[in-house]
Design an enzyme around this catalytic site. Sequence first.
Site, short mmCIF file in Angstrom:
data_model
loop_
_atom_site.label_atom_id
_atom_site.label_comp_id
_atom_site.label_asym_id
_atom_site.label_seq_id
_atom_site.Cartn_x
_atom_site.Cartn_y
_atom_site.Cartn_z
N LYS A 34 0.85 -1.20 0.00
CA LYS A 34 0.00 0.00 0.00
C LYS A 34 0.88 1.24 0.00
O LYS A 34 1.84 1.33 0.76
CB LYS A 34 -0.90 0.02 1.23
CG LYS A 34 -1.74 1.30 1.36
CD LYS A 34 -2.58 1.31 2.63
CE LYS A 34 -1.78 1.66 3.87
NZ LYS A 34 -1.46 3.12 3.97
N ASP A 61 -3.67 4.19 -1.85
CA ASP A 61 -4.62 4.64 -0.84
C ASP A 61 -4.74 6.16 -0.87
O ASP A 61 -4.18 6.86 -0.02
CB ASP A 61 -4.16 4.15 0.53
CG ASP A 61 -5.21 4.35 1.61
OD1 ASP A 61 -6.40 4.55 1.25
OD2 ASP A 61 -4.86 4.31 2.80
N LYS A 63 -7.92 7.79 -1.12
CA LYS A 63 -9.20 8.22 -0.54
C LYS A 63 -9.77 9.43 -1.29
O LYS A 63 -10.07 10.48 -0.71
CB LYS A 63 -9.05 8.54 0.95
CG LYS A 63 -8.60 7.34 1.79
CD LYS A 63 -8.53 7.71 3.26
CE LYS A 63 -8.07 6.53 4.10
NZ LYS A 63 -6.64 6.21 3.91
N LEU A 65 -12.08 12.11 -3.11
CA LEU A 65 -13.42 12.68 -2.97
C LEU A 65 -13.39 14.08 -3.56
O LEU A 65 -12.61 14.93 -3.13
CB LEU A 65 -13.87 12.74 -1.51
CG LEU A 65 -15.28 13.32 -1.30
CD1 LEU A 65 -16.33 12.47 -2.00
CD2 LEU A 65 -15.60 13.45 0.18
N ASP A 66 -14.24 14.30 -4.56
CA ASP A 66 -14.31 15.61 -5.21
C ASP A 66 -15.56 15.62 -6.07
O ASP A 66 -16.38 14.69 -6.01
CB ASP A 66 -13.04 15.85 -6.05
CG ASP A 66 -12.64 17.31 -6.11
OD1 ASP A 66 -13.52 18.14 -6.45
OD2 ASP A 66 -11.48 17.63 -5.82
N ASN A 69 -16.66 15.04 -12.02
CA ASN A 69 -15.74 15.14 -13.15
C ASN A 69 -14.29 14.98 -12.71
O ASN A 69 -13.50 14.29 -13.36
CB ASN A 69 -15.93 16.49 -13.84
CG ASN A 69 -15.11 16.61 -15.11
OD1 ASN A 69 -15.31 15.85 -16.06
ND2 ASN A 69 -14.18 17.54 -15.14
N GLN A 186 -5.26 3.64 16.37
CA GLN A 186 -6.40 2.89 15.88
C GLN A 186 -7.36 2.57 17.03
O GLN A 186 -6.91 2.24 18.13
CB GLN A 186 -5.94 1.58 15.21
CG GLN A 186 -4.97 1.77 14.07
CD GLN A 186 -5.65 2.26 12.80
OE1 GLN A 186 -6.78 2.73 12.83
NE2 GLN A 186 -4.95 2.15 11.68
N ALA A 206 0.66 -2.15 8.48
CA ALA A 206 1.78 -1.23 8.27
C ALA A 206 2.72 -1.28 9.46
O ALA A 206 3.71 -2.02 9.46
CB ALA A 206 1.27 0.19 8.01
#
EC number: 4.1.1.23
Length: 230
Positions: A34, A61, A63, A65-66, A69, A186, A206
């Site tokens: 990753k 990785d 992630k 978001l927008d 287009n 975490q 990781a």
Amino acid sequence: MTPRDRLIVGLDLPTVAEAEAMIATLGDTVSFYKIGYQLAFAGGLELARDLVRDGVDIFLDMKLLDIDNTVANGVENIAKMGVSMLTLHAYPKAMRAAVTAAKGSDLCLLAVTVLTSMDETDLTEAGYEYDPHTLVLRRAEQAHLAGMGGIVCSAEEAAAVRKIVGPDMAVVTPGIRPAGADAGDQKRVMTPADAIRAGASHLVVARPIVKAPDPKAAAEAILAEMQAAL
């Protein structure tokens, strides 16, 4: 899939040189890596291309978001890199745009449901009306309907997610910690064996590997635990 196909080692390291050294240390023990924000912005995207050319599987990785287009254009270019997996946040419009853009490629799009560092208090602070479990399941259902390739969720939710998405979608679980390991930041964690038994198809590990005194031995121990669970 063998445990080696299922284990994704997070190269959460500050430089490409350190990532390359870790890959050399792990050798043939690991075949799937990753690359996230930290390494991506230090030359990790070029490293990803090099590793793909060498036949290594890469989970990018990002992630995403927008607006639709922008997501679509980004996914089109990422698909051309030849990476195996790409994450985006599980917002329905973004997922639908990404699925359309990735059509015809081998890119597996993964919907990030709720980050494993977040609990109910964190979601309330962010303005969500759902607890983590409920929100994960809602987003898993939306991802399934959108045609995504897989889900990213805590192993705590893997069994419930598997019931929603069926046997074919990937269920990728970060926040994996061997028994006795420090959870760090975490909040929703599980051991490798328990995650496999819960229905996870891939485990992202990781720090328990890359920060271990003997990373190769740590990876081999996790693979052995996964094999026992299978």
